[in-house]
Design a protein around this motif. Structure first.
Motif, PDB file in Angstrom:
ATOM      1  N   LEU A  22       3.070   6.650   1.105  1.00 16.27           N
ATOM      2  CA  LEU A  22       3.805   8.151   0.393  1.00 16.27           C
ATOM      3  C   LEU A  22       3.266   9.662   1.137  1.00 16.27           C
ATOM      4  CD1 LEU A  22       3.626   7.369  -3.309  1.00 16.27           C
ATOM      5  CD2 LEU A  22       5.603   8.409  -1.974  1.00 16.27           C
ATOM      6  N   ASN A  23       2.008   9.251   1.716  1.00 17.79           N
ATOM      7  CA  ASN A  23       0.779  10.359   1.977  1.00 17.79           C
ATOM      8  C   ASN A  23       1.604  10.663   3.958  1.00 17.79           C
ATOM      9  OD1 ASN A  23      -0.420  10.326   0.675  1.00 17.79           O
ATOM     10  ND2 ASN A  23      -2.049   8.798   1.693  1.00 17.79           N
ATOM     11  N   MET A  24       1.916   9.435   4.314  1.00 17.99           N
ATOM     12  CA  MET A  24       3.012   9.613   5.943  1.00 17.99           C
ATOM     13  C   MET A  24       4.212  10.501   5.014  1.00 17.99           C
ATOM     14  SD  MET A  24       2.897   7.292   8.648  1.00 17.99           S
ATOM     15  CE  MET A  24       1.001   7.279  10.114  1.00 17.99           C
ATOM     16  N   GLU A  48       3.479   3.164   8.284  1.00 27.06           N
ATOM     17  CA  GLU A  48       2.087   3.674   7.896  1.00 27.06           C
ATOM     18  C   GLU A  48       0.523   3.918   8.151  1.00 27.06           C
ATOM     19  OE1 GLU A  48       3.041   1.107   7.518  1.00 27.06           O
ATOM     20  OE2 GLU A  48       1.909   0.473   5.517  1.00 27.06           O
ATOM     21  N   LYS A  49       0.450   2.617   9.573  1.00 21.57           N
ATOM     22  CA  LYS A  49      -0.798   2.155  10.176  1.00 21.57           C
ATOM     23  C   LYS A  49      -0.799   2.856  11.384  1.00 21.57           C
ATOM     24  CE  LYS A  49      -2.627  -0.712   6.810  1.00 21.57           C
ATOM     25  NZ  LYS A  49      -1.879  -2.512   6.385  1.00 21.57           N
ATOM     26  N   HIS A  75      -0.430   5.666  13.279  1.00 19.80           N
ATOM     27  CA  HIS A  75      -0.804   7.445  13.339  1.00 19.80           C
ATOM     28  C   HIS A  75       0.576   7.676  13.974  1.00 19.80           C
ATOM     29  CE1 HIS A  75      -5.475   6.058  12.816  1.00 19.80           C
ATOM     30  NE2 HIS A  75      -4.716   5.646  14.073  1.00 19.80           N
ATOM     31  N   ASN A  90       0.652  -1.269  -0.047  1.00 22.53           N
ATOM     32  CA  ASN A  90       0.283  -0.011   0.292  1.00 22.53           C
ATOM     33  C   ASN A  90       1.143   1.054   0.194  1.00 22.53           C
ATOM     34  OD1 ASN A  90       0.898  -0.586   2.047  1.00 22.53           O
ATOM     35  ND2 ASN A  90      -0.469   0.280   3.520  1.00 22.53           N
ATOM     36  N   GLY A 102       0.742   3.983  -1.425  1.00 18.75           N
ATOM     37  CA  GLY A 102      -0.128   5.271  -1.366  1.00 18.75           C
ATOM     38  C   GLY A 102       0.268   5.710   0.048  1.00 18.75           C
ATOM     39  N   SER A 103       0.233   5.000   0.913  1.00 15.80           N
ATOM     40  CA  SER A 103      -0.672   5.582   2.667  1.00 15.80           C
ATOM     41  C   SER A 103       0.759   6.112   2.673  1.00 15.80           C
ATOM     42  CB  SER A 103      -0.801   4.655   3.900  1.00 15.80           C
ATOM     43  OG  SER A 103      -0.810   3.225   3.657  1.00 15.80           O
ATOM     44  N   GLU A 143       9.121   9.280  -3.663  1.00  8.34           N
ATOM     45  CA  GLU A 143       8.344   9.350  -4.885  1.00  8.34           C
ATOM     46  C   GLU A 143       8.279   7.784  -5.135  1.00  8.34           C
ATOM     47  OE1 GLU A 143      11.309  11.795  -7.931  1.00  8.34           O
ATOM     48  OE2 GLU A 143      10.418  10.032  -8.886  1.00  8.34           O
ATOM     49  N   ARG A 148       5.055  12.828   2.647  1.00  9.63           N
ATOM     50  CA  ARG A 148       4.457  13.502   2.606  1.00  9.63           C
ATOM     51  C   ARG A 148       4.660  14.539   4.006  1.00  9.63           C
ATOM     52  NH1 ARG A 148       1.988  11.588  -2.779  1.00  9.63           N
ATOM     53  NH2 ARG A 148       4.162  11.521  -4.217  1.00  9.63           N
ATOM     54  N   LYS A 149       3.588  14.079   4.763  1.00  3.29           N
ATOM     55  CA  LYS A 149       3.137  14.298   5.642  1.00  3.29           C
ATOM     56  C   LYS A 149       4.197  14.914   6.876  1.00  3.29           C
ATOM     57  CE  LYS A 149      -1.135  13.431   7.884  1.00  3.29           C
ATOM     58  NZ  LYS A 149      -1.123  11.278   8.654  1.00  3.29           N
TER      59      LYS A 149
END
Ligand SMILES: NC(=O)CC[C@H](N)C(=O)O
Length: 205
Positions: free
Chosen positions: A16-18, A188-189, A191, A11, A13-14, A27, A20-21
């Motif tokens: 990458l989101n983290m 990534e899961k 928090h 996964n 995507g999650s 990438e 970026r956070k």
């Protein structure tokens, strides 16, 4: 830049989101040029061991990753299945692993008395730090992480164990040898606890 290795598993995507956070440049890629200019690598992972290794092989990523990780010593973080692939193999399949760390992954086997413990180990759990590392700095005392797995690393080199988790047995939940890191749980899961670990990986090593 942190490159999240795209081998069609997991996964990303999650992750990458983290990243970026926490303000890390990241990438998702399987492209040799992109991976070669990364200063950190993440090998994500959700799924079966043999599928993970087959996907790395089909995308011709193994020789490149051997070069980047073992010769250029680029720091790499394996997550869940991604950590298991860093070892020599798994009871889950027949494929050889990347072989960078000296462990195999074995299935949870509970004696009758533990029958209340289900496999996969799924849910939140703690880690007990066994060896200090920049990856585990500033973790809050109440930190806990999200696990979903049926297999765990059984190291032949105890000194690579950074932390353990208790689930019927104490198993290795965080590994490190030099520039190679692995976590059995999913940051990534997890928090703010996962955020801190990814921040440490982005900033350290
Ligand atoms: N969530 C996962 O990727 C699980 C990895 C591996 N298949 C295991 O069960 O341990």
């Amino acid at each position: 830049m942190i490159a999240v290795i795209d081998y069609s598993v997991g996964n990303p995507g999650s992750i990458l989101n983290m990243l970026r956070k926490i303000g890390a440049k990241a990438e998702l890629s399987a492209d040799e040029k992109v991976l070669s200019r990364a200063n950190k690598l993440i090998l994500p992972g959700v799924g079966a061991f043999d599928t993970g290794m087959a996907n790395l092989r089909v995308k011709n990523l193994i020789p490149l990753l051997d070069e980047l990780v073992m010769k250029k010593e680029i720091p790499i973080l394996g997550i869940c299945l991604g950590m298991q692939l860093l070892g020599k193999g798994s009871e889950e399949g027949i494929a050889e692993g990347l072989g960078w760390l000296n462990f195999t992954s074995v299935r949870f086997k509970f004696v009758e008395s533990d029958k209340k413990l289900k496999v996969p180990h799924m849910g939140w759990n703690n880690i007990f730090v066994r060896r200090s590392s920049l990856l585990l700095k500033e973790l809050s005392v109440d930190s806990r992480y999200y696990f979903v797995h049926s297999y765990y690393a059984h190291p032949n080199e105890p000194q690579i164990i950074l932390a353990e988790t208790s689930y019927g047995i104490n198993f290795a939940s965080v590994l490190q040898k030099n520039n190679i890191f692995g976590v059995q749980f999913h940051p990534e899961k997890s928090h703010r606890f996962g955020l801190q670990l990814l921040r440490n990986f982005a900033e350290c090593c």
